[in-house]
Every structure is written in C-alpha cells, then in structure tokens.
Design a protein around this motif. Structure first.
Motif, mmCIF file in Angstrom:
data_model
loop_
_atom_site.group_PDB
_atom_site.id
_atom_site.type_symbol
_atom_site.label_atom_id
_atom_site.label_comp_id
_atom_site.label_asym_id
_atom_site.label_seq_id
_atom_site.Cartn_x
_atom_site.Cartn_y
_atom_site.Cartn_z
ATOM 1 N N LEU A 8 1.041 -1.319 0.096
ATOM 2 C CA LEU A 8 0.248 -0.341 0.097
ATOM 3 C C LEU A 8 1.095 1.329 0.154
ATOM 4 C CD1 LEU A 8 -2.159 -1.542 2.379
ATOM 5 C CD2 LEU A 8 -3.241 -0.825 0.475
ATOM 6 N N ASN A 9 1.385 1.959 -1.357
ATOM 7 C CA ASN A 9 2.058 3.026 -1.297
ATOM 8 C C ASN A 9 0.814 3.983 -1.336
ATOM 9 O OD1 ASN A 9 1.044 2.807 -4.204
ATOM 10 N ND2 ASN A 9 2.315 1.953 -5.047
ATOM 11 N N GLY A 10 0.988 5.490 -1.497
ATOM 12 C CA GLY A 10 0.261 6.452 -1.460
ATOM 13 C C GLY A 10 -0.858 6.051 -2.463
ATOM 14 N N SER A 11 -0.301 5.886 -4.122
ATOM 15 C CA SER A 11 -1.513 6.363 -4.608
ATOM 16 C C SER A 11 -2.240 4.946 -5.030
ATOM 17 C CB SER A 11 -1.100 5.557 -6.125
ATOM 18 O OG SER A 11 0.186 4.618 -6.402
ATOM 19 N N ARG A 12 -1.862 3.848 -3.955
ATOM 20 C CA ARG A 12 -3.000 3.496 -3.748
ATOM 21 C C ARG A 12 -3.935 3.926 -3.197
ATOM 22 N NH1 ARG A 12 -1.439 -2.716 -5.673
ATOM 23 N NH2 ARG A 12 0.339 -2.776 -7.033
ATOM 24 N N ARG A 13 -2.995 3.949 -1.605
ATOM 25 C CA ARG A 13 -4.191 4.120 -0.506
ATOM 26 C C ARG A 13 -5.638 5.253 -0.820
ATOM 27 N NH1 ARG A 13 -0.616 3.704 5.287
ATOM 28 N NH2 ARG A 13 0.744 2.204 4.523
ATOM 29 N N LEU A 14 -4.940 5.917 -2.021
ATOM 30 C CA LEU A 14 -5.886 6.848 -2.482
ATOM 31 C C LEU A 14 -6.846 6.938 -3.270
ATOM 32 C CD1 LEU A 14 -6.149 10.291 -3.051
ATOM 33 C CD2 LEU A 14 -5.092 10.754 -4.909
ATOM 34 N N ARG A 15 -6.505 5.882 -3.836
ATOM 35 C CA ARG A 15 -7.183 4.958 -4.582
ATOM 36 C C ARG A 15 -8.246 4.849 -3.609
ATOM 37 N NH1 ARG A 15 -5.366 0.398 -5.401
ATOM 38 N NH2 ARG A 15 -7.102 -0.851 -4.675
ATOM 39 N N ILE A 16 -7.909 3.871 -2.614
ATOM 40 C CA ILE A 16 -8.583 2.745 -1.826
ATOM 41 C C ILE A 16 -9.923 3.961 -0.547
ATOM 42 C CG2 ILE A 16 -8.998 1.522 0.070
ATOM 43 C CD1 ILE A 16 -6.349 0.287 -0.802
ATOM 44 N N ALA A 17 -9.080 4.814 -0.698
ATOM 45 C CA ALA A 17 -9.683 6.083 0.286
ATOM 46 C C ALA A 17 -10.652 6.821 -0.834
ATOM 47 C CB ALA A 17 -8.881 7.389 0.190
ATOM 48 N N ARG A 18 -11.037 7.143 -2.197
ATOM 49 C CA ARG A 18 -11.698 7.119 -2.770
ATOM 50 C C ARG A 18 -12.475 5.812 -3.163
ATOM 51 N NH1 ARG A 18 -8.007 9.683 -7.672
ATOM 52 N NH2 ARG A 18 -7.759 12.723 -6.098
ATOM 53 N N GLY A 19 -12.700 5.066 -2.984
ATOM 54 C CA GLY A 19 -13.563 3.417 -3.363
ATOM 55 C C GLY A 19 -14.078 3.409 -2.138
ATOM 56 N N SER A 20 -13.129 4.254 -0.841
ATOM 57 C CA SER A 20 -14.665 3.616 0.041
ATOM 58 C C SER A 20 -15.437 4.880 0.607
ATOM 59 C CB SER A 20 -13.816 2.736 1.285
ATOM 60 O OG SER A 20 -12.743 3.903 1.281
ATOM 61 N N VAL A 78 -7.371 5.279 5.489
ATOM 62 C CA VAL A 78 -6.897 4.433 5.542
ATOM 63 C C VAL A 78 -5.820 3.792 5.759
ATOM 64 C CG1 VAL A 78 -5.621 3.369 3.560
ATOM 65 C CG2 VAL A 78 -8.014 4.708 3.014
ATOM 66 N N ASN A 79 -4.599 4.928 6.013
ATOM 67 C CA ASN A 79 -3.403 4.792 6.892
ATOM 68 C C ASN A 79 -3.711 4.886 8.612
ATOM 69 O OD1 ASN A 79 -1.790 5.911 5.017
ATOM 70 N ND2 ASN A 79 -2.134 7.692 5.817
ATOM 71 N N GLN A 80 -4.973 4.854 9.382
ATOM 72 C CA GLN A 80 -4.820 4.345 10.561
ATOM 73 C C GLN A 80 -5.233 3.392 10.807
ATOM 74 O OE1 GLN A 80 -7.783 7.537 12.078
ATOM 75 N NE2 GLN A 80 -6.660 8.983 12.346
ATOM 76 N N LEU A 81 -6.795 2.696 9.783
ATOM 77 C CA LEU A 81 -6.417 0.947 9.652
ATOM 78 C C LEU A 81 -5.477 -0.082 9.459
ATOM 79 C CD1 LEU A 81 -8.913 -1.242 9.355
ATOM 80 C CD2 LEU A 81 -9.039 -0.645 7.367
ATOM 81 N N VAL A 82 -4.717 0.715 8.936
ATOM 82 C CA VAL A 82 -3.334 -0.459 9.037
ATOM 83 C C VAL A 82 -2.877 -0.502 9.292
ATOM 84 C CG1 VAL A 82 -1.484 -0.307 6.863
ATOM 85 C CG2 VAL A 82 -3.741 -0.196 5.539
#
Length: 521
Positions: free
Chosen positions: A396-408, A415-419
């Motif tokens: 989970l790099n920065g771009s992946r975390r941004l994608r996950i945040a938008r998707g959810s 996302v960072n706090q969950l990980v």
C-alpha cells in the motif's frame, strides 16, 4: 437493557451504599428494603408484588444467613437476586410440543402489543431449530393485519395460510380451524395463529379468542404483552387469563425506554411463566426468557451466559481453527480480519453485547456514544482493496491508498489509521500465539496471556525480583513486603459491586480502545 435502566440504577446505588458498611444493623436492612420498595414502585411494579417481595427480602436479610455471613452486604445482594428470580418465574420454561404434530400455538393480546411481529420472529426461531412452521392470518379486524403478516412471513422465510383479505372481512374461527387442517395435510409440524386484538379489553375480543381456542385446541396459548404499558399490564393479563386463559407470556418491546414493571408483575400475578422476550425490531431479536439471567441484568451483574451462547451460534469453529493456525504461522491478513468482523456482526449489536458485561450500567453514556457504523466504514476500506493488498499491506503505497480512500468514500488518513491499527493488532496476536504477554495501548500488559507454561523476559525479571540483603531476617521481611504489594489488587465484590465498579468490567479507556480497533476512534 433500556426497559430496566432506571430500576437497575436505583438498585445498584442502594447496594453500593450498603457495601460501605462492615456490619449490618436492623436499621441498615430497613433502610435498604425501603429504597428497594421505592425503586420497584417507581418502575411500575404492581403493589401486591412489591409488598410480597420486600417482606421476603427483609425477613431473610434479618435472618442468620446474613448475620453469620463473612460479607453481609454481598449476602443481601444475593438474597435480592434470588427473590427477583422467584418473581420472574423461577425456572426457565420452554415451549411444549405436541406428541402428534402439528403443535398449535395461539397468540393473544391487545392491539399494538407486537403479536404479528412476534409470530414472524417465532417462526424464524423455530425454523433454525429444524421445524416447519405455518403462520395463520386469523386477525381479520385490524386494517392491513393480513398484509403485515404476509410481509413478516416472507422476511422470515415461513409458509402462511391467509385465505381472507381481512379488514373486517371473513370468519376468524373458520380460518384458524381450516389452517390447522392445511398444516396437517402439508406436514407442517408447528402452527402459529395470529389472532385479533383490540385497543382495550372487551367482550367481543374475548369471545372470538375463546372460540378460536375451542376450535383449534392449541397446545400453547401465548399472551403477548407490551413491556411499556406499566401498571395496566396486570389488569390486562388478569382479564385475558379469566377470558381465554393462557399457558405462557411473551414480553415485547423490552428495548424500549420504559420502566419495566410489567415484566416484574405479570408472572407473579398470573402464575404463568414468561417464555420469550422480544428485544428489538429485527426478526432475530427474540430470546428465550431466563429468569436468573434477567435478574442479573437488572442488578447490573451482566449476562455472560447469553453472550457466550450468541458467540457460539455466530462463530464457525472450523474458521476459528484456521485463524488460530494462521496466527501461529504469522499469516494473519486483512482478509482474515474482515472475516472475523463479519462473524462478530452475526452476533448482533456491539452495544447490546457490551451491555451484557457486568458493571456496564455505570457506563451508559459511553455505550450510547459507541458508533457501530465504524465497523461498516472499516469493512468498506478493506473491500476497496485488491486481494493482493489485503494479503500484504506493504504493497500500500501512496497512490494505492488514495485509490482505496476514494473507492470507500473515506479519506487517506482513515486508510492509514486502519492499516496502522491492523499492524498493531497482528503483532499483538502473534505475541499471544508465541506465548508472550501482549501490551495493548491504553490498557497495559495482559496478565496470564499466552500459552500455559510459556515464559517471557518480563516474567523472568519479575520472578528474579526480591531482596538480596545479606541479613536473613531483613531479607525475609523485605520479601514479605514485596509479596504483600503484589496481593494488593482490588478484588471487588462477588456480585459485581466492588469499589471500582464490577470486577472484569471494561473501563472508559477500554471502550475507547475498542472503538479505535473497529473504526476511526
């Protein structure tokens, strides 16, 4: 449980004051009994029940079982608990099934008491136990009662017999009689007859209910009563007992904001046992009534047995073994975390589960502020990840975390706090799997965690701790002091009324930490 909230608070406060006294005098007992009487009357318990209850408590509290007890205050709490169990019915009573199917169960009660909803809940509960119930729509008076039962039956996945449209049309006695015959032909082993109610007790209602009983010869007649109607519950119960008679009671709306006098009055006044308690709007919110467990809830002593039963029903043993194996081999992933969360959700409301723990009555505000939607948000974040990301959070790099945040629909911070929380939880679980002692943030190390016989560096350090004085007498005295220090742990009361709240009850910090583990905190 909301219904007994005020009563529980009053009784708990009374016993807390009682516990401060090392020896009880007759005046202390009289004062305690007086407070109990006020609490019960405020909760709308029927006066004859209150008089009988307090007389028995006073007689026993002034007897030898208290005066000779090591802890008189705890003994009084036990007496109150036992007498509460007695007025709630004593022993649990289960449904009686017919030797030759179908078993006919007739429902009776006032309009709005929750008969139709209970019919669906009971059908679903019976289906889980392997029965094949048939619902009969014999309430042909109330507008749209037949339609409501059809909807409830569909949600419960149960069969229904509804030949008449209702709304004042049709013969309820004929529908009930024919429905039992249909059940016999179609080999349904249980029949549940939903009958008409009225806004008040009247001759027409009683005659119709009595005629249906005579025509169907039911094995059980369950009187459904709204736990929120207070003192009038006794009069209504007596009227139905005289007019129709019933074999058991169902308490509905126990999750409501009421004083709960009906529950403490109806079993004692009618002599009929409470068999079921309805605790919510959902079709799964139905419990078999256990007098001893309900008494424990009222006294804020918790209901651990019900909590364990719910966990056993929700958790898959095979799945739990797989998770344990993954923890031991350090292969626990977000996919496993998601699966565990889904199993927890099967148990129902987290607030309700936490409310079953001893001593939670004193933490109502914290429970009310507990946001169960955090579980949904956590699940949304995990589901927005690819399978590879769930299995390995290092991807989970920065771009992946941004994608996950938008998707959810969440933020990158979420996302960072969950990980981060997952990594902490995984480390803690691995420590336990290896036999170590985990250190939970805000709670400290958990004593006794890990495998039996497993040791850790901290344990060795504690074991080695002791006086090294060359004087044998001084060394013995210092070691005795260290041992005494270690024994100075608050023991609390055997009935959950210790000085610092109930023994084993979670603190505010524990609840906050649980909130963080499940969501954003």
């Amino acid at each position: 449980m909301a219904t007994f909230g005020t009563l529980s608070d009053r009784l708990t406060e009374t016993f807390r004051n009682l516990r401060k006294k090392g020896q009880l005098t007759p005046a202390d007992v009289d004062g305690t009994v007086r407070e109990i009487r006020r609490a019960l009357l405020d909760a709308d318990v029927a006066l004859p029940v209150v008089k009988d209850f307090t007389a028995k408590v006073r007689e026993r509290a002034l007897g030898d079982e208290v005066s000779k007890a090591l802890n008189p205050a705890q003994q009084v709490v036990q007496i109150v608990n036992e007498e509460l169990v007695a007025i709630l019915g004593g022993q649990q009573r289960r449904l009686q099934f017919a030797k030759n199917p179908p078993t006919v169960i007739m429902l009776a009660g006032l309009q709005g008491s929750g008969k139709t909803t209970f019919a669906g809940k009971l059908a679903k509960m019976l289906e889980k136990d392997g029965h094949t119930p048939l619902l009969i729509a014999a309430d042909l008076q109330r507008p749209n009662a037949v339609n409501q039962l059809q909807v409830v039956a569909e949600r419960a996945g149960a069969a229904i017999y509804a030949p008449e449209p209702g709304n004042g049309v049709g013969d309820a006695v004929k529908v009930a009689r024919d429905g039992v015959e249909v059940a016999r032909r179609q080999q349904h082993d249980v029949v549940i007859i939903d009958t008409a109610g009225r806004l008040g007790v009247d001759a027409e209602l009683m005659k119709q209910a009595a005629d249906i009983r005579k025509a169907t010869d039911p094995d059980e007649v369950l009187f459904v009563i709204d736990a929120m109607i207070g003192q009038d519950a006794v009069n209504t119960a007596k009227a139905f007992q005289d007019g129709v008679d019933f074999t058991g009671v169902v308490l509905s709306k126990l999750d409501g904001d009421a004083r709960g006098g009906a529950a403490l009055s109806v079993a004692s006044v009618t002599g009929r046992p409470i068999i079921f308690a309805s605790t919510g709007e959902g079709l799964d919110d139905l419990e078999a009534f256990h007098p001893d467990r309900m008494a424990s809830r009222i006294l804020d002593l918790g209901d651990i047995l019900t909590l364990i039963e719910q966990a056993q029903q929700a958790f898959d043993e095979e799945e739990a073994l797989k998770v344990a194996e993954k923890l031991a081999t350090e292969q626990f992933t977000l996919e496993d975390f998601l699966a565990q969360m889904q199993q927890m959700r099967k148990m129902g409301s987290m607030k309700k589960m936490l409310g079953m723990l001893p001593g939670m009555g004193s933490m109502k505000d914290q429970l009310e502020n507990f946001d169960e939607r955090e579980i949904d948000r956590t699940e949304a974040i995990i589901r927005s990840m690819t399978p590879a990301e769930r299995r390995n959070t290092k991807l989970l790099n920065g771009s992946r975390r941004l994608r996950i945040a938008r998707g959810s629909g969440m933020t990158v911070t979420d996302v960072n706090q969950l990980v981060q929380r997952f990594d902490q939880a995984a480390k803690m679980m691995k420590t336990v799997a290896r036999g170590g002692v985990p250190n939970i943030p805000g709670m400290g190390p958990i004593p006794g965690a890990g495998r039996p016989g497993a040791s850790s560096k901290r344990g060795k350090q504690q074991k080695a701790k002791g006086s090294r004085s060359g004087n044998p007498a001084k060394r013995a005295a210092e070691n005795a002091g260290i041992a005494a220090q270690g024994a100075e742990a608050p023991t609390g009361s055997g009935f959950g009324l210790g000085a610092g709240g109930a023994k084993g009850a979670p603190s505010e910090a524990d609840l906050a930490e649980l909130q963080k583990m499940l969501g954003r905190g």
